[in-house]
Design an enzyme around this catalytic site. Structure first.
Site, PDB file in Angstrom:
ATOM      1  N   GLY A  23       0.815  -1.224   0.000  1.00 34.74           N
ATOM      2  CA  GLY A  23       0.000   0.000   0.000  1.00 34.74           C
ATOM      3  C   GLY A  23       0.841   1.263   0.000  1.00 34.74           C
ATOM      4  O   GLY A  23       2.031   1.256   0.337  1.00 34.74           O
ATOM      5  N   ARG A  27      -2.791   8.059   4.172  1.00 25.18           N
ATOM      6  CA  ARG A  27      -2.981   8.874   5.363  1.00 25.18           C
ATOM      7  C   ARG A  27      -1.670   9.429   5.922  1.00 25.18           C
ATOM      8  O   ARG A  27      -1.666  10.303   6.775  1.00 25.18           O
ATOM      9  CB  ARG A  27      -3.708   8.045   6.443  1.00 25.18           C
ATOM     10  CG  ARG A  27      -5.176   7.793   6.099  1.00 25.18           C
ATOM     11  CD  ARG A  27      -5.784   6.688   6.947  1.00 25.18           C
ATOM     12  NE  ARG A  27      -5.431   5.363   6.453  1.00 25.18           N
ATOM     13  CZ  ARG A  27      -5.855   4.221   6.997  1.00 25.18           C
ATOM     14  NH1 ARG A  27      -6.615   4.246   8.061  1.00 25.18           N
ATOM     15  NH2 ARG A  27      -5.489   3.058   6.484  1.00 25.18           N
ATOM     16  N   GLU A 170     -15.548  -3.320   8.417  1.00 29.30           N
ATOM     17  CA  GLU A 170     -14.649  -2.173   8.324  1.00 29.30           C
ATOM     18  C   GLU A 170     -15.382  -0.904   8.735  1.00 29.30           C
ATOM     19  O   GLU A 170     -16.595  -0.795   8.536  1.00 29.30           O
ATOM     20  CB  GLU A 170     -14.119  -2.042   6.889  1.00 29.30           C
ATOM     21  CG  GLU A 170     -13.149  -3.146   6.480  1.00 29.30           C
ATOM     22  CD  GLU A 170     -11.976  -3.268   7.438  1.00 29.30           C
ATOM     23  OE1 GLU A 170     -11.221  -2.300   7.598  1.00 29.30           O
ATOM     24  OE2 GLU A 170     -11.819  -4.350   8.042  1.00 29.30           O
ATOM     25  N   SER A 419      50.077  26.767  20.019  1.00 31.13           N
ATOM     26  CA  SER A 419      48.729  27.264  19.719  1.00 31.13           C
ATOM     27  C   SER A 419      48.699  28.019  18.406  1.00 31.13           C
ATOM     28  O   SER A 419      49.673  28.663  18.015  1.00 31.13           O
ATOM     29  CB  SER A 419      48.279  28.215  20.828  1.00 31.13           C
ATOM     30  OG  SER A 419      48.122  27.476  22.017  1.00 31.13           O
TER      31      SER A 419
HETATM   32  C1  UD1 Z   1      -6.779  -3.308   7.992  1.00 27.25           C
HETATM   33  C2  UD1 Z   1      -7.984  -4.226   8.210  1.00 27.25           C
HETATM   34  C3  UD1 Z   1      -8.722  -3.787   9.461  1.00 27.25           C
HETATM   35  C4  UD1 Z   1      -7.781  -3.827  10.643  1.00 27.25           C
HETATM   36  C5  UD1 Z   1      -6.504  -3.024  10.372  1.00 27.25           C
HETATM   37  C6  UD1 Z   1      -5.487  -3.311  11.461  1.00 27.25           C
HETATM   38  C7  UD1 Z   1      -8.737  -4.918   5.981  1.00 27.25           C
HETATM   39  C8  UD1 Z   1      -9.755  -4.736   4.932  1.00 27.25           C
HETATM   40  N1  UD1 Z   1      -8.853  -4.142   7.067  1.00 27.25           N
HETATM   41  O1  UD1 Z   1      -7.282  -2.010   7.787  1.00 27.25           O
HETATM   42  O2  UD1 Z   1      -9.823  -4.640   9.705  1.00 27.25           O
HETATM   43  O3  UD1 Z   1      -8.442  -3.339  11.788  1.00 27.25           O
HETATM   44  O4  UD1 Z   1      -5.905  -3.409   9.122  1.00 27.25           O
HETATM   45  O5  UD1 Z   1      -4.322  -2.558  11.327  1.00 27.25           O
HETATM   46  O6  UD1 Z   1      -7.884  -5.762   5.862  1.00 27.25           O
HETATM   47  N2  UD1 Z   1      -1.996  -3.574   1.677  1.00 27.25           N
HETATM   48  C9  UD1 Z   1      -1.494  -4.142   0.527  1.00 27.25           C
HETATM   49  N3  UD1 Z   1      -2.265  -4.162  -0.586  1.00 27.25           N
HETATM   50  C10 UD1 Z   1      -3.509  -3.648  -0.623  1.00 27.25           C
HETATM   51  C11 UD1 Z   1      -4.030  -3.055   0.560  1.00 27.25           C
HETATM   52  C12 UD1 Z   1      -3.246  -3.033   1.693  1.00 27.25           C
HETATM   53  O7  UD1 Z   1      -0.378  -4.634   0.507  1.00 27.25           O
HETATM   54  O8  UD1 Z   1      -4.152  -3.724  -1.687  1.00 27.25           O
HETATM   55  C13 UD1 Z   1      -1.154  -3.565   2.883  1.00 27.25           C
HETATM   56  C14 UD1 Z   1      -0.794  -2.163   3.340  1.00 27.25           C
HETATM   57  O9  UD1 Z   1       0.434  -1.742   2.759  1.00 27.25           O
HETATM   58  C15 UD1 Z   1      -0.683  -2.330   4.850  1.00 27.25           C
HETATM   59  C16 UD1 Z   1      -1.606  -3.489   5.158  1.00 27.25           C
HETATM   60  O10 UD1 Z   1      -1.864  -4.138   3.934  1.00 27.25           O
HETATM   61  O11 UD1 Z   1       0.637  -2.665   5.241  1.00 27.25           O
HETATM   62  C17 UD1 Z   1      -2.912  -3.021   5.792  1.00 27.25           C
HETATM   63  O12 UD1 Z   1      -3.532  -2.095   4.913  1.00 27.25           O
HETATM   64  P1  UD1 Z   1      -4.216  -0.774   5.450  1.00 27.25           P
HETATM   65  O13 UD1 Z   1      -4.709   0.008   4.287  1.00 27.25           O
HETATM   66  O14 UD1 Z   1      -3.359  -0.087   6.423  1.00 27.25           O
HETATM   67  O15 UD1 Z   1      -5.488  -1.419   6.192  1.00 27.25           O
HETATM   68  P2  UD1 Z   1      -6.371  -0.763   7.309  1.00 27.25           P
HETATM   69  O16 UD1 Z   1      -7.282   0.224   6.692  1.00 27.25           O
HETATM   70  O17 UD1 Z   1      -5.530  -0.296   8.422  1.00 27.25           O
HETATM   71 CA    CA Z   2      -3.294  -0.186   8.802  1.00 25.54          CA
END
Ligand code: UD1
Ligand code: CA
Length: 476
Positions: A23, A27, A170, A419
């Site tokens: 990702g 944010r 979510e 010095s």
């Molecule tokens: C996610 C969970 C949420 C949980 C939270 C905990 C889902 C849908 N939601 O939300 O229930 O409470 O983590 O921290 O899983 N990533 C990818 N590819 C993607 C999307 C995300 O590799 O297509 C990776 C991101 O880089 C990140 C991780 O997955 O390291 C979590 O993604 P993030 O977008 O932070 O999920 P949250 O909205 O926090």
């Molecule tokens: Ca997260």
């Protein structure tokens, strides 16, 4: 230390891990991919990967996307020889899709799979083991949950009265009632490979974000034996989504580093005003004053004192060294009993032998100083090789740069540098020589000589009286 028997059994149990790190981290409001942001001197993603390895996972598949090459390069440099594999997720279609991208890298693997988020730097091995142990009979899923005062931003865990966790909803898809739930999904899962691939193929993107949610596994598992929720501590499983959470995670990790140093006998006067990178080493009976920052591969021996406000980067500090306040030491080596600062600056490739004294406003760069040598005030030593027992007077400067290249200075044992001497390099000062204060030296000085490189003083007796008389005469 695990006993040989434990090690053997650990080897027998297969374990694989997937770390989601594709990702962008919108944010964070940053051009840098979220998982590359630094926590205690290492990119955030290093920590979950390292913890998965420590839990015995092999391979650990890292799913990369945004700045994927940089993520891969960083991890390979920090974890040479580790059983890492990398999978690309070209478009970030959601966490379930990200896990599917890791499938080819785990072809033929059967057994438990840990799934971690690249944005959870505070996880501990103990937490990973707890989630693994909570996994019910093969064929299902355990996931970590935590109870938060403020659950905002996390997926909420909805339980069915009879059957344990029914689903994760979510934030964006939750009803106002569901948003009040304080038990949230920590984003850490242990699933059986077979269950995982079979069930993931059924996840769709019918939700507010039009993404494939990994969290749907929980509802799908409920059709079978059901998923198990394993309660973990928020201190360990909190995710980093924005800059504030990044600072909180860094603080928590720093506190852990401080804790373990104190447990090994280091005195940290104020752990809340102490910063250290992951991996720094400090010997027992060393006292660390407030606002010290230890970075990179720094190793400090026992019985040292590190003065307030000092910054030490990737340096080796021998036993009994005193660093006085506000000194900056970068990629240098200091032997036993050196005394540095206050307000000293040691630049890369400085090597100080035992008992060297470097005082206030002294800068040393790429130089070696022999045992007992002293440069106590206001000096610059660059590209210099200085022997033992040399006294470098206040205001001494090595002119190492001629506008084109850096030239060396050699100063033999026991030399006395008066010095305000200017040593125009390349130059060689033989053993035991005396350099007169205020000299500009452009030629080498043989051992045992006295060298004077300054204009002879002229004193005009009665000059002031004569000038005043001349002025008075002119005024008339
Ligand atoms: C996610 C969970 C949420 C949980 C939270 C905990 C889902 C849908 N939601 O939300 O229930 O409470 O983590 O921290 O899983 N990533 C990818 N590819 C993607 C999307 C995300 O590799 O297509 C990776 C991101 O880089 C990140 C991780 O997955 O390291 C979590 O993604 P993030 O977008 O932070 O999920 P949250 O909205 O926090
Ligand atoms: Ca997260």
């Amino acid at each position: 230390m695990p006993s040989p028997r434990q090690r053997k059994s650990a080897r027998k149990t297969p374990l694989a891990a997937i770390v989601l790190a594709a990702g962008k981290g919108t944010r964070m409001k940053s051009r840098r991919a979220k998982v590359l942001h630094q926590v205690c001197g290492r990119p955030m993603v290093y920590y979950p990967v390292k913890r998965a390895l420590e839990a015995g996972a092999a391979p650990v598949v890292v799913v990369v996307g945004h700045q994927g090459e940089a993520v891969r390069t960083a991890l390979e440099a920090l974890l040479p020889g580790a059983p890492l594999r990398f999978a690309r997720q070209e478009r970030q279609l959601g966490t379930a899709h990200a896990v599917l991208c890791a499938k080819p890298a785990l072809r033929g693997y059967r057994g438990p799979v840990l799934i971690l988020s690249g944005d959870t730097p505070l996880l501990t091995v103990r937490t990973l083991r707890a989630v693994l142990a909570a996994r019910p009979a093969p064929g299902s899923l355990a996931f970590a949950t935590m109870v938060l005062e403020n659950p905002e931003g996390y997926g909420r865990v909805v339980h069915s009265p009879e059957k344990g966790p029914a689903l994760i909803v979510e934030e964006r898809d939750a009803t106002p009632e569901e948003r009040k739930i304080q038990e949230v999904n920590a984003g850490l899962y242990a699933a059986d490979a077979e269950f995982l691939w079979k069930t993931l193929s059924r996840v769709d993107a019918k939700n507010a974000q039009r993404e494939f949610y990994l969290t749907d596994l929980v509802a799908l598992a409920a059709e079978g034996p059901g998923a198990v929720a394993a309660r973990v501590s928020p201190v360990e499983a909190s995710g980093v989504n924005d800059q504030e959470e990044l600072s909180l995670a860094a603080r928590a990790l720093t506190r852990r580093i401080a804790q373990s140093l104190m447990e090994s006998g280091v005195t940290i006067e104020d752990p809340e005003r102490f910063d250290a990178d992951e991996g720094v080493e400090v010997g027992p009976d060393t006292v660390i004053e407030p606002s010290v920052r230890l970075r990179g591969a720094t190793r400090i021996g026992p019985g040292c004192r590190i003065g307030q406000g000092s910054v030490i980067e990737s340096s080796e500090i021998g036993p009994g060294v005193q660093i006085r306040p506000y000194s900056v030491i970068d990629r240098s080596r200091l032997a036993e009993g050196c005394l540095v600062g206050p307000f000293a600056r040691l630049r890369p490739e400085t090597v100080l032998a035992e008992g060297v004294h470097i005082g206030n406003f002294v800068e040393v760069k790429k130089s070696r100083l022999g045992p007992g040598t002293k440069a106590n005030h206001l000096a610059y030593l660059g590209d210099a090789t200085v022997g033992a027992g040399v006294n470098v007077g206040c205001g001494t400067i090595t002119c190492n740069y001629d506008g084109e290249r850096k030239n060396p200075t050699f100063i033999g044992d026991g030399v006395f540098v008066g010095s305000d001497s200017i040593l125009v390099a390349p130059i060689r000062i033989g053993k035991g020589a005396y350099l007169a204060a205020g000299s500009t030296l452009t030629e080498s000085v043989p051992a045992g000589s006295l060298a004077l490189g300054r204009a002879r003083q002229v004193t005009k007796r009665g000059w002031v009286r004569k000038r005043n008389a001349a002025r008075a005469a002119a005024r008339k």
